[in-house]
Motif scaffolding. Structure first.
Motif, short mmCIF file in Angstrom:
data_model
loop_
_atom_site.label_atom_id
_atom_site.label_comp_id
_atom_site.label_asym_id
_atom_site.label_seq_id
_atom_site.Cartn_x
_atom_site.Cartn_y
_atom_site.Cartn_z
N PHE A 227 0.84 -1.21 0.00
CA PHE A 227 0.00 0.00 0.00
C PHE A 227 0.87 1.26 0.00
O PHE A 227 0.72 2.13 -0.84
CB PHE A 227 -0.93 -0.04 1.22
N ASN A 228 1.80 1.36 0.94
CA ASN A 228 2.83 2.41 0.98
C ASN A 228 2.30 3.78 0.56
O ASN A 228 2.72 4.37 -0.44
CB ASN A 228 4.00 2.01 0.07
N PRO A 229 1.36 4.35 1.34
CA PRO A 229 0.66 5.55 0.87
C PRO A 229 1.39 6.86 1.15
O PRO A 229 2.29 6.94 1.99
CB PRO A 229 -0.63 5.50 1.69
N GLN A 230 0.95 7.89 0.45
CA GLN A 230 1.27 9.27 0.78
C GLN A 230 0.26 9.74 1.83
O GLN A 230 -0.94 9.57 1.65
CB GLN A 230 1.19 10.17 -0.46
N ASP A 231 0.74 10.29 2.94
CA ASP A 231 -0.16 10.72 4.01
C ASP A 231 -0.67 12.14 3.77
O ASP A 231 0.09 13.03 3.37
CB ASP A 231 0.55 10.69 5.36
N VAL A 232 -1.97 12.34 4.06
CA VAL A 232 -2.57 13.68 4.05
C VAL A 232 -3.33 13.82 5.37
O VAL A 232 -4.28 13.08 5.62
CB VAL A 232 -3.52 13.88 2.86
N VAL A 233 -2.89 14.75 6.21
CA VAL A 233 -3.43 14.89 7.56
C VAL A 233 -4.47 16.02 7.61
O VAL A 233 -4.23 17.11 7.09
CB VAL A 233 -2.31 15.18 8.57
N PHE A 234 -5.61 15.73 8.24
CA PHE A 234 -6.69 16.71 8.39
C PHE A 234 -6.90 16.98 9.88
O PHE A 234 -7.20 16.05 10.65
CB PHE A 234 -7.98 16.18 7.78
N SER A 235 -6.76 18.22 10.29
CA SER A 235 -6.94 18.59 11.70
C SER A 235 -8.35 19.16 11.90
O SER A 235 -9.07 19.44 10.94
CB SER A 235 -5.90 19.62 12.12
N ASP A 236 -8.75 19.32 13.18
CA ASP A 236 -10.05 19.90 13.50
C ASP A 236 -10.18 21.31 12.92
O ASP A 236 -9.20 22.06 12.85
CB ASP A 236 -10.23 20.01 15.02
N TYR A 237 -11.39 21.67 12.52
CA TYR A 237 -11.68 23.07 12.18
C TYR A 237 -11.84 23.87 13.47
O TYR A 237 -12.35 23.36 14.47
CB TYR A 237 -12.99 23.18 11.40
N ASP A 238 -11.44 25.13 13.46
CA ASP A 238 -11.74 26.00 14.60
C ASP A 238 -13.05 26.75 14.32
O ASP A 238 -13.63 26.64 13.23
CB ASP A 238 -10.59 26.95 14.91
N ALA A 239 -13.51 27.53 15.30
CA ALA A 239 -14.81 28.20 15.18
C ALA A 239 -14.84 29.17 14.00
O ALA A 239 -15.86 29.29 13.30
CB ALA A 239 -15.13 28.93 16.48
N ASN A 240 -13.75 29.88 13.75
CA ASN A 240 -13.71 30.83 12.64
C ASN A 240 -13.80 30.12 11.29
O ASN A 240 -14.48 30.60 10.37
CB ASN A 240 -12.43 31.67 12.69
N GLN A 241 -13.12 28.97 11.16
CA GLN A 241 -13.20 28.21 9.92
C GLN A 241 -14.60 27.64 9.71
O GLN A 241 -15.12 27.67 8.58
CB GLN A 241 -12.16 27.08 9.94
N LEU A 242 -15.22 27.15 10.78
CA LEU A 242 -16.58 26.64 10.67
C LEU A 242 -17.54 27.75 10.25
O LEU A 242 -18.45 27.54 9.43
CB LEU A 242 -17.04 26.04 12.00
N GLN A 243 -17.32 28.94 10.79
CA GLN A 243 -18.17 30.08 10.42
C GLN A 243 -18.00 30.41 8.95
O GLN A 243 -18.98 30.68 8.24
CB GLN A 243 -17.81 31.28 11.30
N ALA A 244 -16.76 30.35 8.45
CA ALA A 244 -16.50 30.63 7.04
C ALA A 244 -17.12 29.56 6.14
O ALA A 244 -17.64 29.86 5.05
CB ALA A 244 -14.99 30.71 6.79
N ILE A 245 -17.08 28.29 6.59
CA ILE A 245 -17.69 27.20 5.82
C ILE A 245 -19.19 27.45 5.65
O ILE A 245 -19.73 27.32 4.54
CB ILE A 245 -17.44 25.85 6.53
N LEU A 246 -19.85 27.82 6.73
CA LEU A 246 -21.29 28.08 6.66
C LEU A 246 -21.59 29.33 5.85
O LEU A 246 -22.57 29.37 5.10
CB LEU A 246 -21.87 28.20 8.08
N ASP A 247 -20.76 30.34 6.00
CA ASP A 247 -20.98 31.59 5.27
C ASP A 247 -20.92 31.36 3.76
O ASP A 247 -21.67 31.98 3.00
CB ASP A 247 -19.93 32.62 5.69
N ARG A 248 -20.06 30.43 3.33
CA ARG A 248 -19.94 30.16 1.90
C ARG A 248 -21.04 29.22 1.39
O ARG A 248 -21.06 28.90 0.21
CB ARG A 248 -18.55 29.58 1.60
N ARG A 249 -21.93 28.81 2.30
CA ARG A 249 -23.09 28.03 1.88
C ARG A 249 -24.40 28.74 2.22
O ARG A 249 -25.47 28.15 2.12
CB ARG A 249 -23.08 26.64 2.55
N ARG A 250 -24.31 30.00 2.57
CA ARG A 250 -25.51 30.73 2.97
C ARG A 250 -26.47 30.92 1.80
O ARG A 250 -27.66 31.15 2.00
CB ARG A 250 -25.15 32.08 3.60
N ASP A 251 -25.96 30.80 0.56
CA ASP A 251 -26.85 30.93 -0.59
C ASP A 251 -27.75 29.71 -0.76
O ASP A 251 -28.57 29.65 -1.68
CB ASP A 251 -26.06 31.20 -1.87
N ALA A 252 -27.61 28.72 0.13
CA ALA A 252 -28.60 27.64 0.18
C ALA A 252 -29.95 28.19 0.63
O ALA A 252 -30.99 27.57 0.39
CB ALA A 252 -28.14 26.55 1.15
#
Length: 448
Positions: A227-252
């Motif tokens: 398998f010998n993969p390339q690693d891609v690490v994902f860390s927790d979102y902080d509150a500001n990032q979560l707010q930006a995620i929702l803001d970019r979907r407000r046109d829903a």
């Protein structure tokens, strides 16, 4: 009026009510609030490095070469599926434009119980993606035959393929012995070795997605090497990032229906729960659904709070389904202490909660367990993450006691438990229960 007229009138009434609900909805494009929706790059937040890494690793597919295998790991709701699906969608379009057949075959391993079932699901999804017959039955034939069909489909229908195994660590399989190789290890070895062994004519790479950063430690040595993969690490979102995620979907939502505090409040709730973007998006959507149900034209902060309560109640109910009546009663007795307390409590003294438990067992004519049993039930509740506990001293010569704090709103826990195991006999006795709770609280603090 005839039966036919009645049916026509009813159908028109149903149709009118359905159309009215659509016309009055606060949503414009509700699909944007599906956490699994493949979204445009401009809606991706806080994942620039991960996006760049995956683009780099998949670029060889457009150059006639095999992309490397990948291991994407990080907590739930941190964008693993989102990012790789967004990149794969673009690779498919670019490959098609240059006359190449690039395939994306994906399975979620959460509900797949065996290696054989996983192989069949891959065959099924490959056939669906290619628009051909599955060509092999789900049961009654060997796993090897299913694998051969998979290899044949991949060779015949695609020039290059990426196989995405979401929640791969959950594909454990039936291990009769703790030393048995887990099903995911066997599958990763077979898929990553297929091209090298000439079983597949085109290029095949595998992307394994997991919440477990130590996933590779449980792989068989051959599987790890292959398998010998390339690693891609994902860390927790902080509150500001979560707010930006929702803001970019407000046109829903329709223009002007969101009150100003909706997005920050939804993000704040999700940030408390380990920065899970899926939960933030779910909460943001559920608030709108509640507004629709209530016939409201705007989505307010109280809709978000109601959505959070619904989510907590659903999660609590799911987690508590397997608990015995005594364990539920112990939790209920503990939860109603802060609900009915007249004085402010930073935590719930076990002494108070146990005395309330004793009262409830007498009132309900239920078995009364010992204090040690109650404490054992609450220790188990802590392992399920319903509560946290801390030992507190009561002064010189008075020993120590435990204090409990609920992870979720104790009012929601109490409400959920009350509905779950039918406390009809004490329904409507809130004033009496409140007096019992506060008498025990007063007695406890008078003793200290």
């Amino acid at each position: 009026m005839t039966d036919g007229d009645d049916r026509h009138s009813l159908s028109e009434s149903i149709k009118g009510r359905l159309q009215d609900g659509v016309q009055q909805s606060v949503f414009r494009e509700r699909g944007l609030l599906d956490p699994d929706a493949v979204i445009d790059e401009d809606r991706i937040v806080g994942r620039d490095q991960q996006l760049e890494d995956i683009i780099t690793y998949l670029r060889p597919a457009l150059q006639g070469n095999r992309p490397p295998n990948m291991l994407l790991y990080g907590p739930s709701g941190t964008g693993k599926s989102l990012i790789i699906n967004a990149v794969c969608e673009q690779v498919v379009e670019l490959a098609e434009a240059q006359g190449d057949r690039f395939g994306v075959i994906q399975i979620n391993c959460q509900t797949i119980k065996s290696h054989d079932r996983a192989v069949y699901r891959l065959v099924e999804n490959t056939a669906t993606t290619a628009g051909v017959e599955v060509g092999v039955p789900e049961s009654g034939v060997s796993t090897d035959r299913k694998l051969n069909r998979l290899y044949g489909l991949l060779s015949e229908e695609f020039d290059s393929v990426i196989i995405i195994l979401d929640e791969v660590d959950l594909l454990v399989g039936r291990q009769r012995d703790p030393n048995d190789e887990p099903a995911y290890s066997k599958l990763l070895y077979q898929l990553s070795r297929a091209s090298q062994l000439g079983r597949i004519d085109g290029h095949v790479s595998v992307a394994a997605l997991t919440n477990d950063p130590r996933f590779m430690e449980d792989l068989d040595g051959r599987a790890e090497s292959s398998f010998n993969p390339q690693d891609v690490v994902f860390s927790d979102y902080d509150a500001n990032q979560l707010q930006a995620i929702l803001d970019r979907r407000r046109d829903a939502y329709q223009d002007g229906v969101l009150e100003a505090g909706i997005i920050p409040l939804s993000a704040a709730f999700a940030a408390q729960d380990h920065g899970d973007a899926r939960k933030a998006i779910d909460l943001f959507r559920k608030a709108g659904e509640i507004a629709n149900r209530q016939g409201e034209e705007t989505v307010r902060e109280d809709h978000v709070r109601d959505a959070q309560r619904e989510a907590e109640r659903d999660r609590t109910l799911t987690q508590m389904q397997g608990l015995s009546t005594q364990k539920k009663l112990s939790l209920y007795a503990t939860a109603i202490v802060p609900v009915h307390a007249e004085r402010s409590l930073n935590a719930i003294p076990s002494t108070v909660a146990y005395r309330v438990y004793q009262y409830l067992t007498e009132r309900l004519d239920a078995d009364k367990k010992s204090r040690d049993s109650y404490l054992r039930y609450m220790t188990e509740a802590e392992t399920y993450n319903f509560i946290t506990s801390e030992k507190r001293g009561r002064g010189y010569g008075s020993g120590v006691h435990k204090e409990y704090t609920f992870v979720d709103d104790p009012a929601v826990v109490a409400e959920t438990l009350q509905a779950d195991f039918r406390l009809e006999e004490i329904e409507g006795e809130d004033e009496l229960i409140q007096s019992v709770v506060n008498a025990q609280i007063d007695e406890f603090f008078d003793e200290t």
